[in-house]
Write an enzyme that holds these catalytic residues in place. Structure first.
Site, PDB file in Angstrom:
ATOM      1  N   ARG A  92       0.769  -1.237  -0.159  1.00 36.36           N
ATOM      2  CA  ARG A  92       0.043  -0.008  -0.144  1.00 36.36           C
ATOM      3  C   ARG A  92       0.943   1.361   0.061  1.00 36.36           C
ATOM      4  O   ARG A  92       0.495   2.331  -0.642  1.00 36.36           O
ATOM      5  CB  ARG A  92      -0.737   0.005   1.382  1.00 36.36           C
ATOM      6  CG  ARG A  92      -1.971  -1.194   1.093  1.00 36.36           C
ATOM      7  CD  ARG A  92      -2.811  -1.482   2.525  1.00 36.36           C
ATOM      8  NE  ARG A  92      -3.482  -2.521   2.181  1.00 36.36           N
ATOM      9  CZ  ARG A  92      -4.306  -2.879   3.271  1.00 36.36           C
ATOM     10  NH1 ARG A  92      -4.200  -2.638   4.750  1.00 36.36           N
ATOM     11  NH2 ARG A  92      -5.102  -4.165   2.888  1.00 36.36           N
TER      12      ARG A  92
ATOM     13  N   ARG B 211       7.428  -4.857  -5.128  1.00 44.23           N
ATOM     14  CA  ARG B 211       6.051  -5.017  -4.886  1.00 44.23           C
ATOM     15  C   ARG B 211       5.163  -6.036  -5.500  1.00 44.23           C
ATOM     16  O   ARG B 211       4.120  -6.677  -4.612  1.00 44.23           O
ATOM     17  CB  ARG B 211       5.378  -3.681  -5.387  1.00 44.23           C
ATOM     18  CG  ARG B 211       4.010  -3.453  -5.056  1.00 44.23           C
ATOM     19  CD  ARG B 211       3.393  -2.034  -5.204  1.00 44.23           C
ATOM     20  NE  ARG B 211       2.339  -1.638  -4.624  1.00 44.23           N
ATOM     21  CZ  ARG B 211       1.195  -1.914  -5.329  1.00 44.23           C
ATOM     22  NH1 ARG B 211       0.931  -1.851  -6.626  1.00 44.23           N
ATOM     23  NH2 ARG B 211      -0.125  -1.258  -4.902  1.00 44.23           N
TER      24      ARG B 211
ATOM     25  N   SER C 120      14.271  31.266   5.660  1.00 45.32           N
ATOM     26  CA  SER C 120      14.706  31.341   7.200  1.00 45.32           C
ATOM     27  C   SER C 120      14.197  32.109   8.017  1.00 45.32           C
ATOM     28  O   SER C 120      13.472  32.894   7.947  1.00 45.32           O
ATOM     29  CB  SER C 120      16.380  31.744   6.705  1.00 45.32           C
ATOM     30  OG  SER C 120      16.969  32.248   7.927  1.00 45.32           O
TER      31      SER C 120
ATOM     32  N   LYS D   8      16.672  34.613   2.184  1.00 49.57           N
ATOM     33  CA  LYS D   8      17.157  33.224   2.077  1.00 49.57           C
ATOM     34  C   LYS D   8      16.130  32.280   1.385  1.00 49.57           C
ATOM     35  O   LYS D   8      14.695  32.848   1.511  1.00 49.57           O
ATOM     36  CB  LYS D   8      17.361  32.519   3.322  1.00 49.57           C
ATOM     37  CG  LYS D   8      18.648  32.816   3.872  1.00 49.57           C
ATOM     38  CD  LYS D   8      19.891  32.470   3.321  1.00 49.57           C
ATOM     39  CE  LYS D   8      20.169  30.753   3.199  1.00 49.57           C
ATOM     40  NZ  LYS D   8      20.557  30.118   4.557  1.00 49.57           N
TER      41      LYS D   8
ATOM     42  N   ASN E  87      16.050  28.761   0.667  1.00 50.48           N
ATOM     43  CA  ASN E  87      16.667  27.488   0.736  1.00 50.48           C
ATOM     44  C   ASN E  87      16.089  26.278   0.025  1.00 50.48           C
ATOM     45  O   ASN E  87      14.984  26.035  -0.141  1.00 50.48           O
ATOM     46  CB  ASN E  87      16.707  27.168   2.413  1.00 50.48           C
ATOM     47  CG  ASN E  87      17.504  28.098   3.315  1.00 50.48           C
ATOM     48  OD1 ASN E  87      18.580  28.574   2.993  1.00 50.48           O
ATOM     49  ND2 ASN E  87      16.871  28.331   4.424  1.00 50.48           N
TER      50      ASN E  87
ATOM     51  N   ARG F  46      11.557 -20.123  13.930  1.00 46.66           N
ATOM     52  CA  ARG F  46      11.088 -18.624  14.411  1.00 46.66           C
ATOM     53  C   ARG F  46      12.060 -18.005  15.189  1.00 46.66           C
ATOM     54  O   ARG F  46      12.401 -18.632  16.339  1.00 46.66           O
ATOM     55  CB  ARG F  46       9.811 -18.635  14.987  1.00 46.66           C
ATOM     56  CG  ARG F  46       8.714 -19.181  13.798  1.00 46.66           C
ATOM     57  CD  ARG F  46       7.292 -19.186  14.760  1.00 46.66           C
ATOM     58  NE  ARG F  46       6.836 -17.775  14.974  1.00 46.66           N
ATOM     59  CZ  ARG F  46       5.825 -17.732  16.073  1.00 46.66           C
ATOM     60  NH1 ARG F  46       5.360 -18.902  16.574  1.00 46.66           N
ATOM     61  NH2 ARG F  46       5.622 -16.500  16.516  1.00 46.66           N
TER      62      ARG F  46
END
Length: 455
Positions: A120, A184, A286, A292, A294, A325
């Site tokens: 999922r 998957r 920032s 800034k 970023n 196990r």
């Protein structure tokens, strides 16, 4: 006292599809889905009433259970399945209760739930990778011939094109897509019983006149039906201590994080103020510096890429599982696997946004190509000169010319003008052409085209 983990320290996955797909509620529902599928599978195989499968499925709704209470009670048994089974038994009618969790181990349910969670969680990751691949393909096509400095060991090497760089990002993204898709598709259900023999199913009496498999094959029939009910692969053997599915998943996830990390590393480097060849479409601000912007998306992807290998290493370490196990190695997988799914899910989500909004600055690339005053094409000059004066002499001439250009802070072409006057064999060469970086990008365009042909 606060108990919830809301992702305060995990901006890389907070708010992404991976958060919802891997949360405690999702795991609780996946365990309940496994329990319901097990009862339905036995109904299909004639080992439980059809009504039992329906009743358990109706009761297997995570919203009806207290996940925090299950988590606290799990300390007594070492896993959350045991207390959940007690609660699920209480949630159905008396005549259905014998068919809840019948023949299974706690590990069967939790391993199967982990595979459901992975299946999922990977669906939106694959969608995001497809979005990123499409976005960088557009960049590669648009900038097929946009020249820029190729950099090796942090220094300018020879010219390349931004199209080829973007095509390389796409190749890694598609490699990640292919690996995750394959994993998957192969995610298996887990059903082995107490020690991987499926022995308990041999003892269950058929319901009414139902036709059931021979005693020594009943477990295999249930396993097949169980996997089909869940939409998971049917394993060749119970994998209670044969942890190939976890290792394969870990490897594909770690590769994906690294592939996206390469993209992020390039964006972080190229978006430095002094380079300025790309910028994120929506940079982050920032707390103290208003100017800034970023490269936040690339930063979060880079952080995920650094963490993923350590988490994968823990999962690979669990391959050395003792007995039928194991104690400890199985338990050590749960949190690293979830965190790895979250990190990669968040990184893919960020990468899709980053690539879609990435801004390319060709004029900065062009300006940066001139930073070495023509030295970036010295490889080309060496090859051309060697044809006329030999490799040794060509190297001597160019080493001397490069040293002079650096010392006098002048263009290499200007220095070479004097050199050509002193070397008759080099007369007639067009220095303006030979020292033009945009004319020395080799097969970059053709390589880009070839990469973009890949579906």
């Amino acid at each position: 006292m606060y108990e919830s983990d809301v992702g305060l320290l995990a901006p890389g996955w907070a708010g992404s599809p991976a958060e919802t797909a891997t949360g405690d509620s999702a795991f609780l529902q996946a365990m309940l889905d496994a329990e319901a599928a097990l009862t339905r599978a036995q109904s299909l195989c004639g080992l439980a009433p059809v009504e039992a499968g329906r009743a358990v499925t109706a009761a297997a709704d995570a919203s009806r259970f207290d996940e925090r209470d299950v988590a606290l009670r799990a300390r007594a048994s070492g896993n959350p399945v045991t207390p959940l089974v007690f609660d699920l038994v209480d949630a159905v009618e008396q005549d259905v209760r014998p068919y809840v969790h019948r023949g299974a181990s706690s590990q069967d349910i939790l391993d199967t739930a982990a595979m459901l969670i992975a299946a999922r969680a990977l669906a939106p990751v694959l969608d995001d990778l497809a979005r990123s691949a499409e976005a960088v393909a557009r960049l590669a096509l648009a900038h097929r011939n946009t020249p820029m400095a190729g950099r090796t060991l942090t220094q300018h090497a020879v010219p390349t094109t931004f199209g080829l760089k973007a095509a390389g990002w796409r190749a890694l993204i598609l490699d990640a897509r292919d690996r995750l898709s394959a994993v998957r598709e192969s995610l298996p259900a887990q059903l082995g019983g107490a020690a991987g023999t499926l022995a308990a199913f041999d003892t269950f009496a058929p319901i009414g006149e139902a036709e059931v498999a021979d005693d020594d094959r009943r477990g295999l029939t249930v396993l097949q039906a169980f996997a089909k009910e869940l939409g998971l692969a049917e394993p060749l053997l119970p994998w209670l201590s044969l942890r190939t599915p976890i290792a394969d998943l870990a490897g594909a996830l770690a590769f994906t994080a690294g592939a996206l990390g390469k993209l992020a590393a390039d964006v972080l480097n190229l978006s430095r103020t002094e380079i300025g060849e790309v910028t994120e479409g929506k940079g982050g601000g920032s707390s103290t510096m208003p100017h800034k912007a970023n490269p936040v998306r690339a930063t979060l992807i880079a952080a995920a890429a650094r963490r993923a290998p350590g988490l994968a290493a823990t999962l690979y370490g669990s391959l050395a599982a003792e007995d039928e196990r194991p104690a400890g190695s199985w338990h050590a997988e749960w949190e690293p696997l979830r965190e790895l799914l979250r990190l990669v899910g968040g990184a893919a989500y960020d990468a899709a946004e980053l690539t879609d909004q990435l801004r390319v600055v060709p004029y900065a690339m062009r300006e940066n190509l001139q930073l070495t005053d023509g030295l970036i094409v010295s490889e080309r000059l060496a090859a051309v000169f060697a044809e006329r004066i030999g490799r040794k002499r060509a190297k001597e001439v160019l080493v001397s010319a490069a040293a002079r250009a650096r010392a006098e802070t002048t263009d290499l072409a200007d220095v070479l003008g004097d050199v050509l006057a002193e070397e008759p064999e080099l007369a007639g060469l067009d220095l303006s052409d030979l020292t033009e970086p945009a004319r020395y990008t080799g097969c970059a365009g053709a390589l880009t085209d070839r990469a973009l042909d890949r579906g």
